[in-house]
Design an enzyme around this catalytic site. Structure first.
Site, short mmCIF file in Angstrom:
data_model
loop_
_atom_site.label_atom_id
_atom_site.label_comp_id
_atom_site.label_asym_id
_atom_site.label_seq_id
_atom_site.Cartn_x
_atom_site.Cartn_y
_atom_site.Cartn_z
N ASN A 58 23.80 17.79 27.84
CA ASN A 58 23.16 17.13 26.71
C ASN A 58 23.19 15.61 26.93
O ASN A 58 24.13 15.08 27.53
CB ASN A 58 23.79 17.54 25.37
CG ASN A 58 25.29 17.34 25.28
OD1 ASN A 58 25.99 17.36 26.29
ND2 ASN A 58 25.79 17.15 24.08
N CYS A 118 19.10 18.46 24.39
CA CYS A 118 20.11 19.48 24.66
C CYS A 118 20.23 19.79 26.15
O CYS A 118 19.29 19.58 26.93
CB CYS A 118 19.74 20.78 23.96
SG CYS A 118 19.54 20.67 22.18
N CYS A 136 15.48 24.95 21.84
CA CYS A 136 15.71 25.38 23.23
C CYS A 136 15.28 26.82 23.45
O CYS A 136 14.76 27.16 24.50
CB CYS A 136 17.17 25.20 23.60
SG CYS A 136 17.61 23.46 23.76
N GLU A 188 22.65 12.29 24.62
CA GLU A 188 22.43 11.75 23.28
C GLU A 188 21.85 10.35 23.36
O GLU A 188 21.75 9.75 24.44
CB GLU A 188 23.76 11.76 22.50
CG GLU A 188 24.23 13.19 22.24
CD GLU A 188 25.49 13.26 21.40
OE1 GLU A 188 26.17 12.22 21.20
OE2 GLU A 188 25.79 14.37 20.93
N GLU A 232 20.25 22.70 27.62
CA GLU A 232 19.34 23.75 28.07
C GLU A 232 17.98 23.17 28.44
O GLU A 232 17.39 23.51 29.45
CB GLU A 232 19.14 24.80 26.97
CG GLU A 232 20.41 25.50 26.52
CD GLU A 232 21.05 24.82 25.31
OE1 GLU A 232 21.20 23.57 25.33
OE2 GLU A 232 21.41 25.54 24.37
ZN LIG Z 1 18.93 22.95 22.02
#
Ligand SMILES: [Zn+2]
Length: 136
Positions: free
Chosen positions: A43, A54, A90, A45, A56
């Site tokens: 991830n 994210c 996701c 941010e 994924e």
């Molecule tokens: Zn996600």
């Protein structure tokens, strides 16, 4: 042949690169391609929170940018609480490439638990939804 335990380990490794200064919730993902390659993501941010990405989706976008579009499984873990499952956004992004994808998460002891994207996102919208069906 990559086992689900190994795939989980790769996802755990990917949490090390997580950039999560705001939530401190480090997430890693490991995508297994049909060719047996593993593409990881974490991830990322942002100070403008809504722009965070994210693990994924990082893994999927990374894989696609490498020319990979056929995926067998994805492992997802957090450095804090497990199991963690992919968020709705996701799930939709993963569904684009394989609605039957195997999703691997870690149980409380780090062992693999598996499910499928079909179970997690039933009656989903995808590329074939855009194609006109015969007789309509
Ligand atoms: Zn996600």
């Amino acid at each position: 042949m990559m086992s689900y335990s190994q795939l989980l380990k790769e996802a755990f490794k990917a949490t090390r690169n997580s950039y999560a200064p705001y939530s401190r919730f480090r997430v890693g993902a490991a995508l297994l391609t049909d060719e047996g390659e593993v593409v990881t993501g974490c991830n990322v941010e942002n100070a403008s929170y809504g722009l965070s990405n994210c693990a994924e989706r990082t893994a999927v976008f990374r894989a696609v940018s490498m020319g990979r579009r056929r995926f067998k499984a994805i492992a997802v873990v957090s450095s804090k609480v497990n199991p963690v499952y992919p968020c709705g956004a996701c799930r939709q992004v993963l569904r684009e490439f394989n609605p039957g994808l195997t999703v691997v998460v870690a149980d409380g002891r780090g062992r693999p638990l598996t499910t499928t994207l079909e179970r997690m996102l039933p009656n989903s919208f995808g590329p074939e939804s855009l194609r006109r069906k015969r007789g309509r």
